[in-house]
Write a protein that holds these residues in place. Structure first.
Motif, mmCIF file in Angstrom:
data_model
loop_
_atom_site.group_PDB
_atom_site.id
_atom_site.type_symbol
_atom_site.label_atom_id
_atom_site.label_comp_id
_atom_site.label_asym_id
_atom_site.label_seq_id
_atom_site.Cartn_x
_atom_site.Cartn_y
_atom_site.Cartn_z
ATOM 1 N N LYS A 1 3.866 1.578 -1.365
ATOM 2 C CA LYS A 1 4.396 1.773 -2.719
ATOM 3 C C LYS A 1 3.312 2.321 -3.659
ATOM 4 N N ARG A 2 2.089 1.819 -3.495
ATOM 5 C CA ARG A 2 0.991 2.323 -4.316
ATOM 6 C C ARG A 2 0.723 3.802 -4.024
ATOM 7 N N ALA B 1 3.425 5.899 -5.604
ATOM 8 C CA ALA B 1 3.191 6.058 -7.046
ATOM 9 C C ALA B 1 2.073 7.076 -7.304
ATOM 10 N N ASP B 2 1.016 6.992 -6.471
ATOM 11 C CA ASP B 2 -0.081 7.965 -6.616
ATOM 12 C C ASP B 2 0.407 9.385 -6.359
ATOM 13 N N HIS C 1 0.829 -1.210 0.000
ATOM 14 C CA HIS C 1 0.000 0.000 0.000
ATOM 15 C C HIS C 1 0.870 1.270 0.000
#
Length: 238
Positions: A111-112, A115-116, A109
């Motif tokens: 890393k996501r 990226a966001d 989560h």
């Protein structure tokens, strides 16, 4: 964008071409500026929303990072407790394993969210550039509008003046003034002629008067009559 398409039409055609058209270029420019300001408000609102999402993604990065560390620490504490006999080794292994699974989920989560956040930050940069462009265009077209209004005022004043001048000429006012001038010159010449005639009559009378001294003749006649009454002869005594 709608406002750019509208204004670029005016820019490509040039203002003086738009003047020849049916649509008022000032009203077109004013409407274009209003459209730009509306789009600016929408862009600022969208920019604020994207910034909010970037901030939220940043908070999630920190939140999931903290959770990952927390699960890792809990797994270590469980294993230490099992070493001290406070919990069965099998149960400790199961719980520690679950904690490490949660840790990995938190890292995923995180890393996501990272990226966001990167995507949102890129969008923010693009939108800020667009907002700056819109502001510059608004300032540019507002200045153009001021110049255009001034040019229209000068053009209207010049047109009205030329119209008045053309109207004066078409009404024959200049011709009328010329005829009046000719009439005045004629009257002045006629007055001068009468003056010369009157002067000529007076000069003849003056010549007659100079030739005959009426007063002196009367005085001589009166003198002769007076001598006759007094018996004074015309001969001189010796």
């Amino acid at each position: 964008m709608r406002f750019l398409r509208r204004l670029f039409k005016i820019g490509q055609a040039e203002v003086h071409h738009a003047i020849d058209g049916m649509e008022d270029p000032i009203k077109m420019t004013e409407q274009g500026i209003r459209d730009m300001k509306d789009d600016l408000d929408k862009s600022l609102e969208a920019l604020a929303q994207v910034k909010a999402m970037s901030i939220r993604a940043k908070n999630e990065v920190e939140e999931y990072g903290n959770k990952a560390e927390d699960y890792s620490e809990k797994a270590m504490l469980i294993l230490k407790k099992a070493q001290k006999g406070g919990i069965e080794p099998e149960e400790a292994d199961r719980l520690a394993t679950e904690a490490l699974v949660k840790k990995e989920e938190s890292l995923v989560h995180q890393k996501r969210a990272e990226a966001d956040k990167e995507k949102f930050d890129h969008n923010v940069l693009q939108m800020e550039a667009n907002v700056q462009t819109i502001k510059q265009n608004i300032n540019k077209w507002e200045n153009e509008l001021k110049i255009l209004r001034s040019r229209v005022k000068v053009a209207d004043a010049t047109k009205n003046l030329n119209k008045q001048m053309a109207k004066i000429d078409s009404n024959g006012t200049i011709s009328l003034l010329e005829r009046m001038k000719e009439k005045v010159l004629q009257e002045e010449a006629l007055a001068e002629a009468y003056g010369e005639i009157a002067g000529a009559s007076k000069s003849i009378d003056a010549e007659i008067d100079n030739a005959v001294d009426v007063k002196k003749s009367k005085a001589v006649s009166e003198l002769e009559k007076l001598k006759a009454q007094m018996g004074i002869g015309g001969e001189k005594n010796e």
